[in-house]
Enzyme design. Structure first.
Site, PDB file in Angstrom:
ATOM      1  N   CYS A   1      -4.110 -18.362 -35.209  1.00  0.00           N
ATOM      2  CA  CYS A   1      -3.657 -17.378 -36.052  1.00  0.00           C
ATOM      3  C   CYS A   1      -5.098 -16.899 -36.888  1.00  0.00           C
ATOM      4  O   CYS A   1      -6.117 -17.564 -36.728  1.00  0.00           O
ATOM      5  CB  CYS A   1      -2.664 -17.669 -37.170  1.00  0.00           C
ATOM      6  SG  CYS A   1      -3.030 -18.807 -38.439  1.00  0.00           S
TER       7      CYS A   1
ATOM      8  N   ASP B   1       4.789 -35.740  -9.594  1.00  0.00           N
ATOM      9  CA  ASP B   1       4.119 -37.125 -10.055  1.00  0.00           C
ATOM     10  C   ASP B   1       4.748 -37.648 -11.176  1.00  0.00           C
ATOM     11  O   ASP B   1       5.423 -37.220 -11.739  1.00  0.00           O
ATOM     12  CB  ASP B   1       2.728 -36.622 -10.174  1.00  0.00           C
ATOM     13  CG  ASP B   1       2.075 -37.768 -10.659  1.00  0.00           C
ATOM     14  OD1 ASP B   1       1.922 -38.695  -9.914  1.00  0.00           O
ATOM     15  OD2 ASP B   1       1.132 -37.682 -11.810  1.00  0.00           O
TER      16      ASP B   1
ATOM     17  N   ASP C   1      -3.863 -36.069  -7.831  1.00  0.00           N
ATOM     18  CA  ASP C   1      -2.895 -34.794  -7.601  1.00  0.00           C
ATOM     19  C   ASP C   1      -3.164 -33.624  -7.053  1.00  0.00           C
ATOM     20  O   ASP C   1      -2.567 -32.938  -6.471  1.00  0.00           O
ATOM     21  CB  ASP C   1      -1.841 -34.528  -8.808  1.00  0.00           C
ATOM     22  CG  ASP C   1      -0.942 -35.898  -9.270  1.00  0.00           C
ATOM     23  OD1 ASP C   1      -0.488 -36.619  -8.132  1.00  0.00           O
ATOM     24  OD2 ASP C   1      -0.850 -36.265 -10.321  1.00  0.00           O
TER      25      ASP C   1
ATOM     26  N   CYS D   1      -6.527 -19.250 -39.181  1.00  0.00           N
ATOM     27  CA  CYS D   1      -7.671 -20.400 -38.601  1.00  0.00           C
ATOM     28  C   CYS D   1      -8.902 -19.589 -38.648  1.00  0.00           C
ATOM     29  O   CYS D   1     -10.021 -20.214 -39.106  1.00  0.00           O
ATOM     30  CB  CYS D   1      -7.344 -20.950 -37.294  1.00  0.00           C
ATOM     31  SG  CYS D   1      -5.621 -21.683 -37.075  1.00  0.00           S
TER      32      CYS D   1
ATOM     33  N   ASP E   1      -0.338 -33.945 -12.346  1.00  0.00           N
ATOM     34  CA  ASP E   1      -1.332 -33.716 -13.734  1.00  0.00           C
ATOM     35  C   ASP E   1      -2.776 -34.908 -13.284  1.00  0.00           C
ATOM     36  O   ASP E   1      -3.919 -34.373 -13.671  1.00  0.00           O
ATOM     37  CB  ASP E   1      -0.935 -34.494 -14.869  1.00  0.00           C
ATOM     38  CG  ASP E   1      -1.015 -35.940 -15.004  1.00  0.00           C
ATOM     39  OD1 ASP E   1      -0.452 -36.359 -13.709  1.00  0.00           O
ATOM     40  OD2 ASP E   1      -1.350 -36.741 -15.873  1.00  0.00           O
TER      41      ASP E   1
END
Lengths: 50, 746
Positions: free
Chosen positions: B49, B458, B640, B52, B636
């Site tokens: 935002c 996975d 994979d 920050c 992930d």
């Protein structure tokens, strides 16, 4: 009717100024960060802006 | 990129503690920008935002040397400039990190600037076309009104000349994206949608100019320009949706630039970018650092997390002369490695190649819009030609009238609505998904997701969270506290899990770590040990299940701590919901049989395979594809990545390794599995809307084409028909944004 002879060019010129302004804004990066610009307006000013 | 001198200085100056070793060397990324100033581009994570942005910019601006600090909230890029030596980069990066935002160096040169330029060019063309469309339409309305009142031919002619003056340069400028693409298509001997578009626009403009000079009643300048304007909107939306996804993917790639610590002949430590490291060099891998090269251990004992390569959850012990592979994570102690392979020759690169091969197979998928266009373009040409010939030969009309009618057919059939039908839905769908933390990376992902009938998961990191948790059953609180006081000193994942389980316990002083074995603490009563079975002096037990730690000490019975990798909180619910919707579910894991079986049972997955290598996974996916299944792969790990590329569509959690996120069509954030369900549901709805939109566009054509062929379409009718069909299509697409929440599990 001869009025349109100069009224149309004037209207077009005004439109072109608007177009040029947009293209300039685009070029100067004002559209690079639309999310950030929306938030920056809420920032308080600091004494020493950089 | 890295100036060796600066890198050496920075590397030698810094103490080699693990924290600084894992970090990239920012100094090497600083670029001089003249007048003694340096500039640096950083990617800042975790910025959400304006608050920050303000905190980061303020903190940097307070430092005297900083001359420029601006954070782009859209791309998360921070542009920094300062007066002084390049070494200040380190402090400035640290300043941002101290605020709690991880940063990574970002090299603009690594990323393709061409794509971004294309987007700006489209926007410029859109602006010009919009200006021209508005002004020409203004004049056209006057001409149309003049048809019903008594506008003299001189006034009409003047207005036509003004229209020509605006329209012709605008078409020449704003039509270029279409002309270029049409030319390319024609050169390679086929036709695409841009061919009839270019033809319609050019013919309409040329014919209108001719009519203007001849003092005719009807000119089509407004149609030609409005057509370009609407089509450019569609193009721009399309490009933007892709651009957003690309920016996110680039952010991931940029985070990957980690330098390697090389030990030179004279014992100095130099930080080098991974691509400058060669075989035979000696490199250091600190505890907690991901190894960037294939190599052989020269010195040191440690444990490696190989889950990236094998999917194995348990760390593997390693000792001198053992081979290590790029992509594995060094856990407990520093290692000195001799490099055997780098870059293209590593096992990591091999997996990447496997992935690229699989990806090429998938690239044959043709977008729905393109398939429609392939059928549609010849039809449009045929119709226009038939109209021209029919009017000339059957009705004996003069060629100008025949050509004008043919141009009207081209304009009216031009896929204004067709060009908006798909991008409008895609932009709304991807915007909606983005707001909920799912990032669509591929433009065709939604289309491919909509026809999925099988979902393959996975295990580690996908169905589970990928980090071990302490099983608390039957645990003695006092023993747990004692163990946690030792465990807090280690970075080993099991020790960390133990420390997490008892966060209130302070870390004991004087804990020593014995790589590959465990931890010890000397107390007045004797030595306390926390670690493996062997370290605790217990007999080997082949039947031991899952990861475990033992706590032994003088006068204590050995205490066993077991760990499990728990499934994501909503995994069972999501799988049940998917099965209820008729999806076949499978589990493919590289992990051991027992761990996979237990999870499959807990989640109600009947079909599972354990101990799969990356090639096994690809083979299984191809077997499924051979049976005519459309598979969504969710995974992930690096192991994979080839499978993700081989599946007809793929999804990765944002915790996945970069390469998997690169291979996947979509990336989802958060600790829940719910986005998977939401994504397939939304994809089906979006596809339904796309089809509706295409039918709407066709329906409009079915009504207007006979009118155009009959010569009844005047510029006024064309303008109304085109605008209204475009608005209908966009309105239909907007229903996607308005409707209920498809991801709810209720």
């Amino acid at each position: 009717m001869s009025g349109i002879l100069y009224l149309i060019p004037i209207a077009l010129l005004l439109g072109l100024i608007g177009l040029a302004a947009f293209l300039w804004a685009l070029k100067s990066g004002q559209y690079d960060d639309l999310d950030g610009a929306a938030q920056r307006i809420l920032f308080d000013d600091e004494d020493e802006p950089k | 990129m890295t100036t060796p001198g600066a890198a050496t200085a920075a590397g030698a100056a810094r103490d080699l503690d693990p924290e600084s070793l894992g970090r990239p060397d920012f100094t090497g990324y600083a670029r001089p920008r003249g007048e003694g100033e340096q500039s640096l581009d950083l990617i800042v994570e975790g910025v959400h935002c304006g608050g920050c942005v303000q905190r980061i910019e303020r903190a940097l601006a307070r430092r005297d040397e900083v001359t420029h600090a601006r954070l782009n909230l859209t791309t998360r890029r921070l542009a920094l400039a300062w007066r002084g030596p390049p070494e200040s980069a380190e402090h400035l990066a640290r300043t941002v990190e101290d605020l709690g935002y991880p940063v990574a160096p970002y090299e603009p040169a690594r990323l393709s600037a061409a794509e971004g330029r294309a987007e700006t060019q489209l926007l410029r063309a859109l602006a010009v076309a919009g200006f021209a469309a508005g002004n020409v339409m203004l004049l056209s309305v006057a001409v149309w009104a003049g048809h019903f009142q008594d506008m003299g031919p001189a006034t009409r002619g003047l207005l036509h000349w003004f229209s020509a003056l605006i329209a012709l340069p605008a078409i020449a400028y704003a039509g270029r994206p279409f002309f270029r693409s049409a030319l390319q298509a024609l050169k390679s001997g086929h036709t695409n949608m841009d061919v009839p578009i270019s033809l319609a626009v050019l013919l309409a403009a040329g014919m209108s100019l001719f009519e203007t000079m001849a003092g005719g009643r009807h000119v089509y300048f407004d149609s030609a320009v409005t057509l370009l304007f609407f089509l450019l909107i569609g193009r721009y939306l399309d490009r933007r949706a892709r651009g957003k996804a690309r920016a996110a993917a680039e952010r991931l790639l940029a985070l990957d630039t980690r330098p390697v610590t090389v030990l030179s002949e004279d014992g100095a430590r130099v930080l080098l970018p991974a691509e400058q490291v060669g075989p035979g060099m000696t490199v250091l891998a600190a505890a907690g650092e991901r190894i960037a090269v294939d190599g052989r251990v020269r010195a040191g004992r440690s444990e490696l997390d190989t889950s990236l390569i094998t999917g194995e959850t348990l760390p593997a012990p390693t000792q001198p002369d053992d081979p290590v592979f790029a992509g594995t994570l060094n856990l407990t102690a520093p290692l000195t490695l001799e490099v055997t392979a780098v870059g293209e020759d590593t096992l990591l690169a091999e997996i990447v190649r496997l992935m690229e091969l699989a990806e090429q197979r998938r690239a044959r998928y043709v977008e729905l819009a393109d398939r429609v266009a392939r059928l549609y373009a010849p039809l449009v040409h045929g119709l226009a030609l038939a109209t021209f010939l029919g009017w000339t030969f059957l009705l004996g009309a003069p060629w100008q009238t025949a050509l004008l009618t043919a141009v009207a057919v081209l304009i009216i059939t031009c896929p204004c609505a067709l060009g908006l039908a798909v991008p409008a839905v895609q932009v709304i769908a991807s915007g909606r998904l983005l707001g909920r933390g799912t990032l669509l990376k591929s433009a065709t992902a939604l289309e491919r997701l909509a026809v999925v009938d099988t979902v393959v998961f996975d295990k580690t990191g996908t169905l589970t969270e990928g980090r071990p948790e302490l099983s608390r059953e039957g645990l003695d609180r006092e023993a747990l506290g004692l163990a946690a006081s030792l465990a807090g000193a280690s970075r080993h994942p099991l020790a960390r899990a133990l420390a997490r389980a008892a966060p209130e316990v302070p870390v004991a002083d004087g804990v020593r770590e014995h790589p590959g074995l465990g931890l010890s603490l000397t107390t007045p009563e004797g030595e306390l040990r926390l670690g493996s079975r062997v370290w605790s002096g217990l007999p080997e037990d082949e039947a031991a299940e899952g990861p475990e730690l033992w706590l032994t000490g003088p006068g204590r019975a050995p205490q066993r701590f077991t760990f499990a990798d728990p499934p994501r909180a909503d995994a069972a619910a999501v799988i049940a919901a998917l099965q209820a919707r008729g999806f076949a579910i499978e589990l493919l894991s590289g992990d051991r049989r027992r761990a996979v079986a237990r999870l499959a049972e807990a989640l109600g997955v009947a079909k599972w395979r354990a101990a799969c290598s990356p090639a096994d996974k690809v083979a299984r996916l191809e077997a499924l594809a051979g049976q005519g299944r459309r598979v969504l792969m969710v995974g992930d790990g690096l192991n994979d990545a080839p499978a993700l590329a081989a599946a007809s569509v793929s999804l990765s959690p944002s915790s996945a390794v970069d390469i998997s996120q690169t291979a996947a069509d979509a990336v989802f954030q958060g600790r829940r599995l719910g986005p998977v369900l939401e994504l397939v549901t939304l994809a089906r709805r979006a596809q339904r809307l796309v089809k509706q939109n295409l039918w709407l566009a066709f329906g409009y054509n079915a009504v207007t084409i006979p009118l155009a062929v009959a010569g009844l379409v005047t510029p006024l009718v064309a303008a109304i028909a085109m605008s209204s069909s475009s608005l209908v299509v966009i309105g239909n697409a907007l229903r996607l944004a308005r409707s209920g929440r498809p991801g709810d599990l209720r």
